[in-house]
Design an enzyme around this catalytic site. Sequence first.
Site, mmCIF file in Angstrom:
data_model
loop_
_atom_site.group_PDB
_atom_site.id
_atom_site.type_symbol
_atom_site.label_atom_id
_atom_site.label_comp_id
_atom_site.label_asym_id
_atom_site.label_seq_id
_atom_site.Cartn_x
_atom_site.Cartn_y
_atom_site.Cartn_z
ATOM 1 N N THR A 295 1.038 -1.273 0.099
ATOM 2 C CA THR A 295 0.211 0.057 0.154
ATOM 3 C C THR A 295 0.847 1.146 -0.087
ATOM 4 O O THR A 295 0.622 2.190 -0.743
ATOM 5 C CB THR A 295 -0.753 -0.114 1.080
ATOM 6 O OG1 THR A 295 -1.910 -1.045 1.088
ATOM 7 C CG2 THR A 295 -1.771 1.324 1.509
ATOM 8 N N ASP B 252 -9.557 -3.601 0.128
ATOM 9 C CA ASP B 252 -8.444 -4.223 0.634
ATOM 10 C C ASP B 252 -8.717 -4.772 1.728
ATOM 11 O O ASP B 252 -8.346 -6.051 2.034
ATOM 12 C CB ASP B 252 -7.409 -3.426 0.841
ATOM 13 C CG ASP B 252 -5.910 -3.752 1.339
ATOM 14 O OD1 ASP B 252 -5.236 -4.214 0.689
ATOM 15 O OD2 ASP B 252 -5.672 -3.396 2.638
ATOM 16 N N ASP C 78 -4.024 0.618 -5.495
ATOM 17 C CA ASP C 78 -2.544 0.511 -5.398
ATOM 18 C C ASP C 78 -2.022 -0.696 -5.626
ATOM 19 O O ASP C 78 -0.821 -0.998 -6.302
ATOM 20 C CB ASP C 78 -1.977 0.870 -3.950
ATOM 21 C CG ASP C 78 -2.988 0.008 -2.937
ATOM 22 O OD1 ASP C 78 -4.179 -0.406 -3.414
ATOM 23 O OD2 ASP C 78 -2.629 0.256 -1.887
ATOM 24 N N HIS C 79 -2.781 -1.674 -5.642
ATOM 25 C CA HIS C 79 -2.365 -3.228 -6.045
ATOM 26 C C HIS C 79 -3.551 -3.937 -5.858
ATOM 27 O O HIS C 79 -4.811 -3.549 -5.582
ATOM 28 C CB HIS C 79 -1.392 -3.716 -4.650
ATOM 29 C CG HIS C 79 -1.918 -3.542 -3.431
ATOM 30 N ND1 HIS C 79 -3.248 -4.310 -3.066
ATOM 31 C CD2 HIS C 79 -1.838 -2.537 -2.441
ATOM 32 C CE1 HIS C 79 -3.581 -3.919 -1.685
ATOM 33 N NE2 HIS C 79 -2.661 -2.718 -1.430
HETATM 34 ZN ZN LIG Z 1 -3.330 -1.311 -0.253
#
Ligand SMILES: [Zn+2]
Length: 511
Positions: free
Chosen positions: A124, A244, A292-293
């Site tokens: 993150t 997340d 972010d991912h």
């Molecule tokens: Zn994250």
Amino acid sequence: MFMKLNLASSTTTKRLCILKKTIDDVAAKIDRREKLFHSTVWRTPSCHLSNRMLLKILLGFLCGVGASAAENDTAQQGPPPLLLVSFDGFRADYLQRFPMPNLKLLYSQGVLVEQLTNVFITKTFPNHYSLVTGLYAESHGILASNMYDPVSHKHFHIGNDTDPMWWNEAQPIWVTALDSGYKTAAMMWPGSEVTFRNRTATHFLPYNSRVTFQERLGNVTNWMLGDGKEQGAMFAALYWEEPDRSGHMFGPDNTTAMSKALKEVDDNVGLLISELKRTGLWGRINILVTSDHGMAQCSADRLIRLDDCLHPNNYTLVDLTPVAALIPKNDPEAVFALLKQCNTHMTAYLKKAIPDRLHYRNNERIQQIILIADEGWTIVQRGNKLPRLGDHGYDNSLSSMHPFLAATGPSFRKNYQISSLQSVDIYPLMCHLLSVPPQPNNGTLNQARCLLTAETCWNVPLMISLVVGVLLVLTTITVLFRLLSHRRPSGPRPFQRLQVDDDDDDDPLLE
Ligand SMILES: [Zn+2]
């Protein structure tokens, strides 16, 4: 740099148009000459005509494309404000797996990048700082969720992250844009509550998980609107921690739980659209929605136990999974040799041998040994306990680690998609949208400019080379044709030339 590119593009357009006009003029003169000497022309006129026509069409097309872009540039009075929204851990393929009607509505009126190649490690903090600096983790210095700095001997953990020392290797866009005279805002974005050389965004709130999305959004729209006395923020960043949190808790393969989490995320996108419409910002500002991912499914059947390979007295552990960072205590080569053959689902690297493609070597905060788990595998020190059902941080070449990008607003094309983009390219794109000079970064505008309505994806120098190449080929063919024609044995030529010159007073034979 971007102003120079625009200027170069505009100049090229003018040159193309001038070149086209010159060719038109020359063509008209040739037409007149050909009419005058039509009877003498025994070469093939249609060949020259088609060559010229082709060239005129090509130049006319390029001139038109360039002129259109230039008109769009000049029509815009100052850039629209920009809102950057991150839904943490939004794996790219959630868009295909779950309905997401509001998010689809947003990008159907704009653009979608199906997968963003984010930066290693796919955690993150490194990736959120890459989005706002355009730098790989080794360049901005936020390398993991847990770090040790060998110079200051300080430790970094999420929750103990506000020491400016950790963040001052790169200037975030909310500080850079201040230098262009803009107000900026950052709502709970990682790093936004930290001063960068004694400066922060004009408006920010420190992270607080109890503040709802609606409350965060309400603050952001107020900051962007301004209050009549103070100018509104030209740039704002908004962070939200789902999906997340659910991805870690349930794992991305838990369709029932993730469906519920993503329904809530999509409802928040719906709130975003309705709040922007209510405040009159919709259609006036550019909006980027990204993450972010991604997230990978983990399992208690996929554990890598470090204690099975070497005693913990041999190293100091800085970070554990899925990328472990270790400082060996005694013989680094011996420790590395044991870790290298520890588990077939984990790759060990000495710092100096970390692959270039990861851009994860040139920083003092990267430790002497790192271990990278395979997708879905979890590194633990001992025991059988799986810490999380879903995790991220793995190799950034894995599609499960990739987020997406959706964007809409006056600067973006409508209903347009591309398959991939580097996440470090978002920073130069944002600087371009705001007309803010970018700081040195690892990104490029080359591919991202395709998303913009006022830009052309065409490589203008390449197109000019193409036109010149076509011109050369056509000229060569014409010259060869004429040479061959001159050498061709022929019968008596018509004497029209003499007929034309019949009244030439200078002909001595007629005296
Ligand atoms: Zn994250």
